[in-house]
Scaffold this motif. Structure first.
Motif, PDB file in Angstrom:
ATOM      1  N   TYR A  33       0.847  -1.061  -0.189  1.00  0.00           N
ATOM      2  CA  TYR A  33       0.203   0.022  -0.006  1.00  0.00           C
ATOM      3  C   TYR A  33       0.901   1.214  -0.108  1.00  0.00           C
ATOM      4  O   TYR A  33       2.003   1.323   0.678  1.00  0.00           O
ATOM      5  N   ARG A  50      -4.526   6.874  -0.245  1.00  0.00           N
ATOM      6  CA  ARG A  50      -3.863   5.477  -0.099  1.00  0.00           C
ATOM      7  C   ARG A  50      -4.213   4.829  -1.529  1.00  0.00           C
ATOM      8  O   ARG A  50      -5.194   4.736  -1.897  1.00  0.00           O
ATOM      9  N   SER A  95       3.440   0.455   2.937  1.00  0.00           N
ATOM     10  CA  SER A  95       3.278  -0.545   4.053  1.00  0.00           C
ATOM     11  C   SER A  95       3.300  -1.689   3.247  1.00  0.00           C
ATOM     12  O   SER A  95       2.566  -1.741   1.982  1.00  0.00           O
ATOM     13  N   GLU A  96       3.856  -2.713   3.875  1.00  0.00           N
ATOM     14  CA  GLU A  96       3.835  -4.108   2.994  1.00  0.00           C
ATOM     15  C   GLU A  96       2.856  -5.189   3.861  1.00  0.00           C
ATOM     16  O   GLU A  96       3.013  -5.201   5.050  1.00  0.00           O
TER      17      GLU A  96
END
Lengths: 115, 114
Positions: A33, A50, A95-96
């Protein structure tokens, strides 16, 4: 290794000019993301957008637009007809889904819009 | 309403003082975060609470002690700080701890340690 690179440390533009803020990310996850935040001089980080890794549609919100390109691992942010109120530090973040703890922030781009 | 509030806005404390930073959100979010931000740097994650339990501690020195009294409140207790701890302390919250969720940040507390 830096997961999010914002190569532009500082940018100055004259009011009403368009400006693009670059963000290049690095990840091995297939699901991730991407986010953009604005931090004006007051200090509060304001959430802007996002984007999910499986949704490559570009997005436009008023004078703001975002260009997500997985092929170049970039998530660039364009402000059209810039205004003085756009002056702020802008952070891109990643972010993973499967690795890491939370957000990886880029080092930020300081934008100054000159009246 | 996407508001996270933090008090105080500014704090000056000596190295022997004990003080607390407070954070509150009323969005029904179940994850709350503390970040530290030095000038011209991105925020650095310190702690994450998920459903009122500490889930992440990013190797923060024990002079910083977080507390989550309930799902809306988050405190950061400070004791015996060092001048290098002077920074902007940001609180954030998100719907859940999952990484897909955007975080909403408060205005921060500017801390100066003398």
């Amino acid at each position: 290794a830096q997961k999010v690179t914002q190569a532009q440390t500082e940018i100055s533009v004259v009011e009403k000019e368009d400006v693009t803020l670059d963000c290049v990310y690095e990840t091995r996850d297939t699901t991730y993301y991407l986010f953009w935040y604005k931090q004006p001089p007051s200090g509060e980080l304001v959430f802007l957008i996002r984007r999910n890794s499986f949704d490559e549609q570009n997005e436009i919100s008023g004078r703001y637009s975002w260009n997500f390109q997985k092929s170049t691992s970039s998530f660039n942010f364009t402000i059209t007809a810039s205004q003085v109120v756009d002056s702020a530090v802008y952070f891109c973040a990643l972010s993973e889904a499967y690795t890491g703890n939370q957000f990886y922030f880029g080092t930020g781009t300081s934008l100054t819009v000159i009246p | 309403d996407t508001e996270v509030t933090q008090t105080p806005k500014h704090l000056v404390m000596g190295m022997t003082n004990k003080k607390s930073l407070k954070c509150e959100q009323h969005m029904g979010h179940r994850a709350m975060y503390w970040y530290k931000q030095k000038a011209k740097k991105p925020p650095e994650l310190m702690f994450v609470y998920s459903y009122e339990k500490l889930s992440i501690n990013e190797s923060v020195p024990s002079r910083f002690s977080p507390e989550c009294p309930n799902s809306s409140l988050l405190n950061l207790h400070l004791h015996a700080l060092q001048p290098e701890d002077s920074a902007l302390y940001l609180c954030a919250s998100s719907q859940g701890q999952g990484k897909a969720y955007e975080q909403y940040f408060g205005p921060g507390t500017r801390l100066t340690v003398t």
